[in-house]
Scaffold this active site. Structure first.
Site, short mmCIF file in Angstrom:
data_model
loop_
_atom_site.label_atom_id
_atom_site.label_comp_id
_atom_site.label_asym_id
_atom_site.label_seq_id
_atom_site.Cartn_x
_atom_site.Cartn_y
_atom_site.Cartn_z
N LYS A 21 -36.79 35.22 -5.13
CA LYS A 21 -35.88 36.32 -4.78
C LYS A 21 -36.30 37.62 -5.49
O LYS A 21 -36.37 38.67 -4.85
CB LYS A 21 -34.45 35.91 -5.15
CG LYS A 21 -33.39 36.98 -4.95
CD LYS A 21 -32.00 36.38 -4.88
CE LYS A 21 -31.41 36.03 -6.22
NZ LYS A 21 -31.00 37.16 -7.06
N ASP A 314 -30.77 32.42 -15.21
CA ASP A 314 -30.11 32.01 -13.97
C ASP A 314 -30.02 30.48 -13.83
O ASP A 314 -29.33 29.98 -12.94
CB ASP A 314 -30.84 32.61 -12.76
CG ASP A 314 -30.81 34.13 -12.80
OD1 ASP A 314 -29.89 34.69 -13.43
OD2 ASP A 314 -31.72 34.76 -12.23
#
Ligand code: SPQ
Length: 430
Positions: A21, A314
């Site tokens: 991403k 994350d």
């Protein structure tokens, strides 16, 4: 609602997770800043990256997408059009913060907006240093919250010492520094992901790295190039943790990003006892990637803190889940940044895992997890946060009953094929 149920599963097989991403966003952004044609392969067609595409299309950049192949053809940022509407970053913190840095230095005046979750996330971390470069950014709460009005203009270089480890802040300042007439310097105490620096070099920027300091000298025209996006290690991390958690599991991850500023998950899995084999490794077009096998080999507690945190920030929700199945007390600290992600991930993880019977405590900057604890089924909230939704899906592998995930659509933000891949890898034990 999505019901996920397994009876005595084991994870086996090979997987290529969707594109990274962070790298996909940056490829669209730099392809749009640069003049000429950029060809991207392995692009992540998740919601966040599609928002980045929409924004640059509104600025007059021609972006064609054919699955995971994307072509960007730009006249260069000097010749972008004034958008006729607000620019919408959706749920994506990376889009909002990096675009702020880019637009502050452009000739564009516009309003940047986001969804209900993004509109609560702090933007001052980028607007304050950008304003000290001369940027005009105005909005609620002293320009801390979206929507923000940006009036692009000429900026002056700065020498900035980052108060927090954040790749988004670092990248926004480096992008803003591209158009100044001098050298912009960003220093960080703990290195955050370095995809921007690597890609700036690929696009021909005048950039130097020196330890934890990056310098960009403005004024050089960037040219379009080819970008190959490796698989997202933050997406793979869900199945890596699952393979480490479930006895008898062994999963091979192909073409997954192995940038050392992102591989904290491998360090933690190793420290917790998983077997990790790097089968292949190469450096393709600026980013290291390779093939990795992870298999279960016992599981014990660990401490996660300090310099490791930015390398796995994350991944902490799924690591917390994994710790519920590990022997001993796992301590996660120095991770207060988790409180300003898509949701407060410290509160969300502890609240939701407790619903399944986990022994997990919230601390100011992390969590303390006692294991191993048997997990039951239950109904878990996603808080509109893809990483919490996917943690709930992986929890179903260890739970004795079904896990129902409320609002699972947020998973499309970073991993649209998550449930298909989960079903492909998880087999019932015969
Ligand atoms: O883009 P967004 O919403 O901020 O995404 C997250 C995620 O979980 O996908 C964080 F919520 O990842 C960030 C990451 O935490 C992506 C990112 C980047 O691409 O530069 C950097 C990290 O954030 P930060 O604040 O540490 O720079």
């Amino acid at each position: 609602m999505k019901k996920v149920a397994f009876e005595q599963p084991v994870l086996k097989g090979e997987i290529t997770v969707p594109g990274d991403k962070s790298i996909s966003h940056r490829a669209i952004m730099l392809g749009s800043i640069a003049k000429g044609k950029t060809s991207i392969s392995g692009f992540l067609d998740g919601e966040d990256c599609l928002r980045t595409i929409d924004i640059f299309r509104q600025l007059g950049v021609n972006i064609e997408r054919n699955g995971t192949d994307v072509t960007v053809e730009s006249p260069g940022m000097q010749d972008w059009h004034q958008p006729s509407d607000n620019l919408y970053a959706g749920n994506s913190g990376t889009t909002a913060r990096l675009v702020l840095g880019i637009l502050a230095a452009s000739r564009i005046t516009c309003v940047l907006t986001g969804d209900e979750y993004l509109s609560k996330r702090p933007m001052n971390r980028v607007s304050i240093p950008l304003k000290s470069m001369g940027a005009s950014i105005a909005g609620e709460a002293d320009s801390n919250l979206l929507p923000l009005t940006i009036t692009g203009g000429a900026l002056t270089p700065i020498d900035y010492e980052m108060p927090i480890a954040s790749a988004q802040v670092k990248s926004a300042i480096l992008f803003a520094g591209l158009t100044t007439g001098g050298q912009t310097t960003v220093s960080e105490e703990t290195v955050s992901r370095d995809h921007t620096e690597r890609m700036l070099e690929q696009f021909g920027a005048d950039i130097q790295k020196d330890g934890n300091t990056v310098r960009v000298t403005g004024g050089r025209m960037l040219s379009g190039t080819d970008v190959r996006v490796p698989g997202d290690i933050s997406s793979a991390a869900f199945f890596m943790a699952a393979a480490a958690m479930i006895k008898g599991s062994s999963v091979t991850f192909k073409d997954v990003g192995l940038n050392p500023t992102r591989t904290g998950i491998l360090d933690v899995l190793k420290a917790m006892g998983a077997k990790i084999d790097i089968l292949e490794q190469s450096d393709g077009l600026g980013e290291p990637y390779g093939t990795v096998n992870i298999s279960h080999d016992g599981l014990h507690a660990t401490e996660i803190s300090g310099e490791l945190i930015p390398k796995l920030i994350d991944e902490l929700p799924v690591i917390a889940l994994l710790a519920t199945q590990a022997h001993g007390v796992t301590v996660i600290k120095d991770a207060a940044e988790l409180r300003v992600k898509e949701t407060d991930r410290i509160t969300a993880v502890t609240t939701e895992l407790k619903k399944l019977g986990a022994q997990i405590e919230e601390t100011e900057d992390g969590m303390i997890i006692h294991g191993p604890t048997p997990l039951t089924g239950g109904t878990l909230a996603s808080y509109g946060d893809h990483r919490i939704g996917m943690m709930a899906g992986i929890a179903a592998l260890a739970a004795s009953g079904p896990v129902v995930i409320e609002d699972p659509s947020c998973i499309n933000i970073s991993y649209p094929t998550f449930f298909n891949d989960l079903e492909k890898l998880a087999f019932p034990v015969k």
